[in-house]
Design an enzyme around this catalytic site. Structure first.
Site, PDB file in Angstrom:
ATOM      1  N   CYS A   2       0.837  -1.185   0.000  1.00  0.00           N
ATOM      2  CA  CYS A   2       0.000   0.000   0.000  1.00  0.00           C
ATOM      3  C   CYS A   2       0.882   1.249   0.000  1.00  0.00           C
ATOM      4  CB  CYS A   2      -0.943   0.072   1.195  1.00  0.00           C
ATOM      5  SG  CYS A   2      -2.039  -1.328   1.339  1.00  0.00           S
ATOM      6  N   ARG A  33       3.803   0.030  -4.960  1.00  0.00           N
ATOM      7  CA  ARG A  33       3.612  -0.565  -3.635  1.00  0.00           C
ATOM      8  C   ARG A  33       2.337  -1.395  -3.550  1.00  0.00           C
ATOM      9  NH1 ARG A  33       6.996   2.198   0.089  1.00  0.00           N
ATOM     10  NH2 ARG A  33       5.803   1.263   1.762  1.00  0.00           N
ATOM     11  N   TRP A  81      -2.587  -2.793  -1.717  1.00  0.00           N
ATOM     12  CA  TRP A  81      -2.271  -4.220  -1.886  1.00  0.00           C
ATOM     13  C   TRP A  81      -3.135  -4.933  -0.855  1.00  0.00           C
ATOM     14  CZ3 TRP A  81      -0.210  -8.369   0.884  1.00  0.00           C
ATOM     15  CH2 TRP A  81       0.206  -9.468   0.108  1.00  0.00           C
ATOM     16  N   ASN A 108      -2.077   1.825   5.800  1.00  0.00           N
ATOM     17  CA  ASN A 108      -1.144   0.813   5.290  1.00  0.00           C
ATOM     18  C   ASN A 108      -0.729  -0.047   6.472  1.00  0.00           C
ATOM     19  OD1 ASN A 108       0.943  -0.648   4.129  1.00  0.00           O
ATOM     20  ND2 ASN A 108       2.409   1.038   4.291  1.00  0.00           N
ATOM     21  N   GLY A 109      -0.911  -1.365   6.381  1.00  0.00           N
ATOM     22  CA  GLY A 109      -0.512  -2.258   7.475  1.00  0.00           C
ATOM     23  C   GLY A 109      -1.639  -3.210   7.814  1.00  0.00           C
ATOM     24  N   GLU A 491      18.221 -16.476  -8.451  1.00  0.00           N
ATOM     25  CA  GLU A 491      17.717 -15.148  -8.808  1.00  0.00           C
ATOM     26  C   GLU A 491      17.140 -15.152 -10.226  1.00  0.00           C
ATOM     27  OE1 GLU A 491      16.975 -12.699  -7.141  1.00  0.00           O
ATOM     28  OE2 GLU A 491      16.907 -11.024  -8.531  1.00  0.00           O
ATOM     29  N   GLU A 498       8.368 -14.315 -11.262  1.00  0.00           N
ATOM     30  CA  GLU A 498       7.581 -13.184 -10.766  1.00  0.00           C
ATOM     31  C   GLU A 498       7.067 -12.267 -11.854  1.00  0.00           C
ATOM     32  OE1 GLU A 498      11.368 -10.648  -9.045  1.00  0.00           O
ATOM     33  OE2 GLU A 498       9.431 -10.317  -8.147  1.00  0.00           O
ATOM     34  N   LYS A 617       5.787  -4.032  -4.084  1.00  0.00           N
ATOM     35  CA  LYS A 617       7.234  -3.906  -3.930  1.00  0.00           C
ATOM     36  C   LYS A 617       7.703  -4.040  -2.486  1.00  0.00           C
ATOM     37  CE  LYS A 617      11.318  -1.920  -5.691  1.00  0.00           C
ATOM     38  NZ  LYS A 617      11.801  -3.238  -6.131  1.00  0.00           N
TER      39      LYS A 617
HETATM   40  C1  F6R Z   1      12.005  -9.755  -6.169  1.00  0.00           C
HETATM   41  C2  F6R Z   1      11.872  -8.774  -5.098  1.00  0.00           C
HETATM   42  C3  F6R Z   1      11.574  -9.258  -3.738  1.00  0.00           C
HETATM   43  C4  F6R Z   1      12.340  -8.433  -2.699  1.00  0.00           C
HETATM   44  C5  F6R Z   1      11.922  -8.855  -1.279  1.00  0.00           C
HETATM   45  C6  F6R Z   1      12.693  -8.080  -0.227  1.00  0.00           C
HETATM   46  O1  F6R Z   1      12.345  -9.154  -7.383  1.00  0.00           O
HETATM   47  O2  F6R Z   1      11.984  -7.602  -5.320  1.00  0.00           O
HETATM   48  O3  F6R Z   1      11.864 -10.611  -3.612  1.00  0.00           O
HETATM   49  O4  F6R Z   1      13.710  -8.628  -2.884  1.00  0.00           O
HETATM   50  O5  F6R Z   1      10.553  -8.617  -1.117  1.00  0.00           O
HETATM   51  O6  F6R Z   1      12.497  -6.714  -0.381  1.00  0.00           O
HETATM   52  P1  F6R Z   1      13.463  -5.672   0.302  1.00  0.00           P
HETATM   53  O7  F6R Z   1      14.799  -5.789  -0.352  1.00  0.00           O
HETATM   54  O8  F6R Z   1      12.833  -4.340   0.101  1.00  0.00           O
HETATM   55  O9  F6R Z   1      13.537  -6.063   1.755  1.00  0.00           O
END
Ligand code: F6R
Length: 622
Positions: A2, A33, A81, A108-109, A491, A498, A617
């Site tokens: 969100c 987000r 989200w 958000n939460g 990766e 994804e 994200k």
């Molecule tokens: C995949 C991706 C996610 C993030 C994961 C951690 O492309 O972006 O797997 O890597 O959600 O996110 P952060 O790095 O923000 O803690």
């Protein structure tokens, strides 16, 4: 998860489009987000007006029509989200609070005690129109406002009633120039403008309007008007000196700049991204990490490192294990943060926990950080987003400096995370004297060549792009690698899953014969990441054998190998070349063709590369 925005501006001489424009612009910057629904609310002629729609922001824009104007001085907005309640118009935010709908709130939460609160409110005659936990917060706040008549104090009381994680923003018809907000375990920053102020889940929401930002602490309440920003803590005491900072990202960094997608743009930015991560680290022949606020004497006593992270960041952490164990002779464990937190990990005062997170807001990683610190461990955060929660709650923070990453699929942050892990590993080697300074300087000199080598890979992408387009109907792709090629394989598979929705698996190539090779049948595409033949010869020859093994069973082999490595030629259906480098540093190069493969293949399938289904994200819920 969100995105939320808020705006407080001057009284308009005549109706103005500014509050709505700012809210929509902020939401477009935060849409990464979450994009299950979007909505905004303003105050017009003494009452709350709102619009909200399920689906992407464009649906809301369509509903609002051309250039909506308002007499409102304030606006709030939300891009969702979904957690509690499906992605419908009713469950979209803002939610109205109060018996007359006198308040609008975005959240958000997750509010964990929402069920008990909802029952209590229903008994008092409050009615609900959604299945969300957020609507409960709207009514609690409206009720507190009714009782105390002051929106700031009402928000403070509401925060005291809520359990869980939240950022809340609200406007109320009786406070027409005010946006009130609060946060616990979810992100919130204030943008300080000239005669107007902003609120956002992150600075991307307002970076084109101001570069001045203010952090808001845990359980603090912030009240914003056009000219004032006031922060109080959970006891109602004024926070005298909230942390202010200048945003380094410029507004153009958060735009596509002619690229078909943010992901394509961010892949192309990777040479500069790694250059920024590495910049200015060597001073007078020594590797210097100014941000390392953990005492060197303490770093010398560390007997174990635990890397905690999720998703792509965890794959970067897996690379760190190979580098740090080799350079520093300290055992390194790599743990998915959510698995670390809810078992009983052995963590002591001699453990260094490395938390890797692009956003700095991932709830699983944040909880792991808190747990580690409770056990007395020292925590260093490797993060990209300044002022975010994880670095603030850690003992030290090393920033990636790769600029804003907007696409949901992480690319340039992954390279920045790996480069930061190398810096941390070499710094520990320096502090713990496992290498001489000139050996570290030599490794740093080689590392500093990587941005140019990354650029070389990026300048030669047509072969992979073509391959991806030709494979758009693939239903399964396997990825194999050993050593740092193993996290690269993981990766590569994650990226394909994804954004292209193709079943993909990354394996340690040595594991193949223990089961996964049964998956291989005629025509099965298998990417193999081959280490440098100039490094450890046995490693290279083992991977070459693995290519032969899958090829012998009908696999179509797509081999990523160093320039000049001709040993792979007899067994490769396609060879994708990367420049020569040290075995450990190859993780910064070999992943790039895999990122491009996923991006091009998803584009060829007509998918929304930047906003893949079901994802957001920042994962700010556990
Ligand atoms: C995949 C991706 C996610 C993030 C994961 C951690 O492309 O972006 O797997 O890597 O959600 O996110 P952060 O790095 O923000 O803690």
């Amino acid at each position: 998860m969100c995105g939320i925005v808020g705006y407080a501006g001057p009284a308009a001489a005549s109706p103005s489009s500014r509050p709505i424009d700012v809210a929509l612009q902020g939401l477009s910057r935060l849409e990464y987000r979450g994009y299950d629904s979007a909505g905004i609310a303003v105050l017009d002629n003494g009452s709350v007006l709102q619009a909200k729609r399920a689906g992407k922001l464009q649906n809301l824009r369509n509903a609002l029509g051309e250039q909506p104007v308002t007499t409102s001085r304030v606006a709030i907005g939300h891009t969702r989200w979904a957690t509690h309640g499906g992605p419908t118009d009713e469950n979209a935010h803002p939610h109205r609070g109060g018996r007359e709908g006198e308040l609008a709130l975005v959240h958000n939460g997750i509010i964990e005690n929402f069920h008990a609160l909802r029952t209590e409110l229903e008994e008092e005659g409050y009615t609900f129109t959604s299945q969300t936990d957020s609507e409960v917060a709207a009514h609690v706040l409206a009720r507190d406002m009714e009782q105390c008549g002051d929106l700031t104090e009402a928000m403070r009381r509401t925060v005291g009633r809520l359990e869980g994680a939240f950022t809340l923003l609200a406007i109320h018809r009786d406070a027409p120039d005010t946006v009130v907000a609060a946060r616990r375990n979810s992100p919130l920053v204030v943008g300080l403008g000239d005669g107007e102020n902003f609120l956002g889940s992150d600075v991307a929401a307002f970076v084109d309007a101001t570069t001045q930002a203010m952090e808001i602490g845990q359980d603090q309440v912030v009240t914003v008007t056009a000219d004032t920003v006031r922060v109080i803590d959970a006891d109602g005491a004024e926070v005298a000196d909230p942390t202010r900072y200048t945003i380094e990202w410029d507004a153009t960094a958060a735009q596509k700049g002619g690229h078909p997608s943010f992901m394509a743009k961010e892949i192309q930015e990777q040479a500069d991204a790694v250059r920024s991560t590495l910049m200015g680290r060597m001073q007078d022949g020594l590797l210097t990490l100014d941000e390392m606020q953990i005492d060197e004497a303490v770093l010398r006593t560390i007997d174990k490192i635990v890397v905690v992270a999720c998703g792509t960041a965890a794959n970067a952490g897996a690379v760190a294990k190979y580098a740090i164990e080799h350079w520093c002779r300290i055992p390194v464990e790599v743990e998915l943060a959510h698995e670390f937190r809810y078992r009983d990990p052995v963590v002591t005062e001699k453990t260094l926990v490395v938390a890797i997170s692009q956003s700095g807001e991932t709830m699983d990683t944040l909880m792991a950080v808190r747990h580690a610190r409770e056990q007395g461990a020292k925590v260093i955060a490797l993060c990209n987003t300044r002022g975010s929660t994880i670095p603030r709650e850690s003992d030290a923070a090393l920033y990636l400096h790769v600029g804003p990453e907007i696409a949901v699929a992480s690319t340039k942050a992954y390279l920045g995370q790996i480069a930061s892990c190398y810096l941390l590993g070499l710094f520990l080697a320096q502090v713990r004297h496992t290498f001489f300074p000139d050996e570290i300087a030599a490794l740093m000199a080689d590392l500093e060549e990587l941005p140019d080598k990354i650029q070389e890979v990026l300048d030669n992408t047509e072969q992979v792009a073509e391959l991806a387009r030709s494979m758009k109907d693939a239903t399964s792709v396997l990825f194999l690698g050993r050593h740092v090629g193993y996290p690269t394989a993981m990766e590569g598979a994650l990226k394909l899953k994804e954004i292209a929705y193709i079943h993909a698996e990354g394996f340690a190539a040595g594991e193949l014969k223990h089961g996964p090779i049964a998956l291989v049948e005629e025509g099965q595409p298998v990417f193999v990441i081959v280490p440098s033949p100039h490094g450890r010869h046995s490693l290279h020859s083992k991977v070459v054998s693995n290519i032969q093994e899958v090829r012998a069973r009908g696999a179509r082999t797509l081999v990523i190998a160093e320039e000049g490595d001709d040993d792979v030629l007899p067994y490769a259906d396609h060879v994708i070349r990367v420049p020569q480098t040290r075995v450990l540093f190859a993780a910064l190069l070999t992943v790039i063709p895999l990122q491009i493969f996923a991006c091009e293949l998803a584009t060829a399938k007509g998918l929304d590369v930047d906003q893949p289904r079901n994802l957001a994200k920042s994962v700010t819920v556990e």
